[in-house]
Write an enzyme that holds these catalytic residues in place. Structure first.
Site, PDB file in Angstrom:
ATOM      1  N   SER A 132       0.841  -1.193   0.000  1.00 47.68           N
ATOM      2  CA  SER A 132       0.000   0.000   0.000  1.00 47.68           C
ATOM      3  C   SER A 132       0.873   1.239   0.000  1.00 47.68           C
ATOM      4  CB  SER A 132      -0.931   0.005   1.225  1.00 47.68           C
ATOM      5  OG  SER A 132      -1.853   1.069   1.160  1.00 47.68           O
ATOM      6  N   ASP A 133       0.383   2.287  -0.641  1.00 51.28           N
ATOM      7  CA  ASP A 133       1.111   3.548  -0.666  1.00 51.28           C
ATOM      8  C   ASP A 133       0.106   4.691  -0.776  1.00 51.28           C
ATOM      9  OD1 ASP A 133       4.001   4.662  -0.941  1.00 51.28           O
ATOM     10  OD2 ASP A 133       2.839   5.796  -2.400  1.00 51.28           O
ATOM     11  N   GLN A 134       0.461   5.817  -0.190  1.00 51.38           N
ATOM     12  CA  GLN A 134      -0.443   6.967  -0.219  1.00 51.38           C
ATOM     13  C   GLN A 134       0.288   8.217  -0.693  1.00 51.38           C
ATOM     14  OE1 GLN A 134      -2.076   9.132   3.427  1.00 51.38           O
ATOM     15  NE2 GLN A 134      -3.857   7.922   2.827  1.00 51.38           N
TER      16      GLN A 134
END
Length: 212
Positions: free
Chosen positions: A84-86
């Protein structure tokens, strides 16, 4: 939960590995009450020149999952690896983790009274098939127009220097926000659980079944 990937749990379910060092993502995944392990992906998170925020988030989420899957020992049991990455963005600019009080204050000053988009990308890699499922969950956040003194007080109270956008919506940072628009309430914290549970169920992971 263990700190590094080893083998599938004895329940017969595939091993679940969170490819992240983020305590926020770990705490979110714990809400599902399923066994999982964590592993830190060794990747370069620098955005590519001309890359859109959505493309950056999706690429890095998939890269994290691939990096952890590649580090598993040969012959390891089936695993589902979660990356996951934001990336936060406004005015066409990407906003990363501030790292320091001064940079966090600059971020909040620039965003007050403005709408900011948070791209929370999610990737689930099935080591048995090599298939990867990815999605970008977008959250629109409107920041309140607060004075410098209030922004400074918030930062000193919560020190959110490891958060993109410098505001923890799950904590005191909610006081900085005028509105949140999203299809997935956990996406802004860093791990979109509605999307993740859909992806795990599609991969055959028995989220709601009693295991012997």
């Amino acid at each position: 939960m263990q700190d590094s990937p080893s083998q599938a749990p004895r329940t017969g379910r595939p091993a679940l590995i969170l490819a992240s060092s983020s305590r926020y993502r770990r705490e979110l995944l714990e809400r599902l009450r399923i066994p999982f392990e964590t592993a830190v992906p060794a990747i370069d998170e620098t955005p590519h020149p001309g890359e859109t925020p959505e493309a950056t988030a999706l690429r890095l989420a998939a890269a994290k999952a691939r990096a952890v899957a590649a580090a598993l020992p040969a012959g390891a049991s089936r695993a589902l690896v979660i990356g996951s990455d934001q990336v936060a963005t406004f005015d066409g600019r990407q906003i990363g983790k501030p790292g320091t009080h001064e940079r966090a204050l600059e971020q909040l000053q620039a965003m007050r009274g403005r709408d900011v988009l948070f791209h929370s990308a999610l990737s689930v890699l099935d080591t048995a098939t090599g298939q990867t499922d990815t999605v970008d969950v977008v959250t629109k956040v409107r920041f309140r127009d607060l004075p410098d003194a209030a922004l400074d007080a918030y930062l000193r109270a919560e020190t959110p220097y490891d958060c993109a956008g410098s505001a923890k919506a799950e904590g005191l940072g909610i006081a900085l926000l005028e509105a949140i628009e999203s299809d997935d309430p956990t996406a802004l914290i860093g791990l979109p659980l509605i999307a993740l549970t859909r992806m795990l169920l599609a991969a055959g992971y028995p989220l709601l079944e009693t295991q012997a």
